[in-house]
Design a protein around this motif. Structure first.
Motif, mmCIF file in Angstrom:
data_model
loop_
_atom_site.group_PDB
_atom_site.id
_atom_site.type_symbol
_atom_site.label_atom_id
_atom_site.label_comp_id
_atom_site.label_asym_id
_atom_site.label_seq_id
_atom_site.Cartn_x
_atom_site.Cartn_y
_atom_site.Cartn_z
ATOM 1 N N SER A 96 0.653 -1.573 0.047
ATOM 2 C CA SER A 96 -0.156 0.180 0.070
ATOM 3 C C SER A 96 0.609 1.385 -0.201
ATOM 4 C CB SER A 96 -1.083 -0.454 1.565
ATOM 5 O OG SER A 96 -0.110 0.132 2.227
ATOM 6 N N LYS A 97 0.094 2.173 -0.668
ATOM 7 C CA LYS A 97 1.428 3.423 -0.866
ATOM 8 C C LYS A 97 -0.044 4.784 -0.284
ATOM 9 C CE LYS A 97 2.434 5.364 -4.754
ATOM 10 N NZ LYS A 97 3.250 5.337 -5.989
ATOM 11 N N GLU A 98 0.205 5.671 0.830
ATOM 12 C CA GLU A 98 -0.662 6.804 0.847
ATOM 13 C C GLU A 98 -0.376 7.645 -0.425
ATOM 14 O OE1 GLU A 98 -2.450 9.125 4.252
ATOM 15 O OE2 GLU A 98 -0.954 8.948 4.814
ATOM 16 N N ILE A 99 -1.840 7.823 -0.919
ATOM 17 C CA ILE A 99 -1.943 8.735 -1.902
ATOM 18 C C ILE A 99 -2.545 10.180 -1.847
ATOM 19 C CG2 ILE A 99 -0.889 6.895 -4.133
ATOM 20 C CD1 ILE A 99 -3.980 7.119 -4.857
ATOM 21 N N GLY A 100 -2.788 9.954 -1.499
ATOM 22 C CA GLY A 100 -4.136 11.334 -0.032
ATOM 23 C C GLY A 100 -5.018 10.933 0.442
ATOM 24 N N THR A 101 -5.741 12.406 1.039
ATOM 25 C CA THR A 101 -6.089 11.654 2.531
ATOM 26 C C THR A 101 -7.067 11.159 2.248
ATOM 27 O OG1 THR A 101 -6.153 14.074 2.768
ATOM 28 C CG2 THR A 101 -7.644 13.548 4.109
ATOM 29 N N ASN A 102 -6.637 9.862 3.347
ATOM 30 C CA ASN A 102 -7.700 8.442 3.185
ATOM 31 C C ASN A 102 -7.494 8.058 2.038
ATOM 32 O OD1 ASN A 102 -8.331 9.059 5.386
ATOM 33 N ND2 ASN A 102 -10.265 10.496 5.263
ATOM 34 N N LYS A 103 -7.425 8.174 1.299
ATOM 35 C CA LYS A 103 -6.848 7.140 -0.289
ATOM 36 C C LYS A 103 -5.317 6.258 -0.124
ATOM 37 C CE LYS A 103 -6.864 7.510 -5.211
ATOM 38 N NZ LYS A 103 -7.848 8.897 -6.380
ATOM 39 N N PHE A 104 -5.261 5.197 -0.997
ATOM 40 C CA PHE A 104 -3.917 4.381 -0.746
ATOM 41 C C PHE A 104 -4.301 3.572 -2.142
ATOM 42 C CE2 PHE A 104 -5.457 5.022 3.419
ATOM 43 C CZ PHE A 104 -4.163 5.152 4.399
ATOM 44 N N GLU A 105 -3.502 3.367 -2.484
ATOM 45 C CA GLU A 105 -2.917 2.406 -4.011
ATOM 46 C C GLU A 105 -2.479 1.489 -3.620
ATOM 47 O OE1 GLU A 105 -1.151 3.660 -8.152
ATOM 48 O OE2 GLU A 105 0.422 2.145 -6.422
#
Length: 179
Positions: A96-105
């Motif tokens: 997993s990678k955090e890409i935004g507020t409350n959003k993960f790739e």
């Protein structure tokens, strides 16, 4: 006399053929689900199921490891069990990678090409989103058709993704050929 013989043959062979076909079809249980469950994965090798659910640190999602995966061992006694190191790092684990507020790739450790996204939906709940048939869907299930190969290199015939269209809320399914 010929009709009577024909009916006797049908009477004898239909149950045999039906039972043979029934024995060839493996029934996969549907996990009971819980408030944290995101999706589940099943494979033709057995009925054991991997559950992917939200991972919390206290009362908030764990930003370093937002998805927890574990087995439901249906082929044994239905108990739950964490993935072992090899399963987590080389097969069924999630990067997993955090890409935004409350959003993960999200990607599987074993297939980094396929991207999924963990984010909050219009219902204010986390879901895993992906694209099926060029439509954004909420992922519900992944089914992997395995035919031979080995533990480290299984021969995957296809991967079937199932979910719900985010616009129509209708079920959507797609088979991917993994090469």
């Amino acid at each position: 006399m010929n009709n009577r013989f024909f009916y006797i043959l049908i009477f004898l062979f239909v149950p045999i053929v039906f039972n043979f076909v029934k024995a060839q079809v493996k029934i996969f249980p549907v996990p009971p689900g819980n408030a944290k469950q995101l999706f589940y994965l099943q494979r033709t090798t057995n009925t054991n199921t991997i559950i992917y659910e939200l991972n919390y640190a206290g009362n908030v999602i764990d930003k370093d490891d937002p998805v927890h995966a574990y087995w439901i061992r249906y082929s044994e006694n239905g108990q739950t069990e964490d993935l072992n190191y090899v399963q987590r790092k080389f097969a069924y684990g999630i990067n997993s990678k955090e890409i935004g507020t409350n959003k993960f790739e999200l990607t599987f450790v074993s297939y980094k090409k396929y991207k999924m996204y963990l984010m909050v939906g219009s219902d204010k709940q986390y879901h895993v989103y992906t694209t099926i048939n060029k439509r954004q869907i909420i992922l519900n299930k992944i089914f992997i058709q395995v035919k031979g190969g080995s533990f480290w290199s299984p021969n995957i015939e296809f991967v079937e993704l199932t979910g719900f269209d985010t616009v129509t809320n209708l079920p959507v399914k797609e088979r991917l050929i993994i090469k």
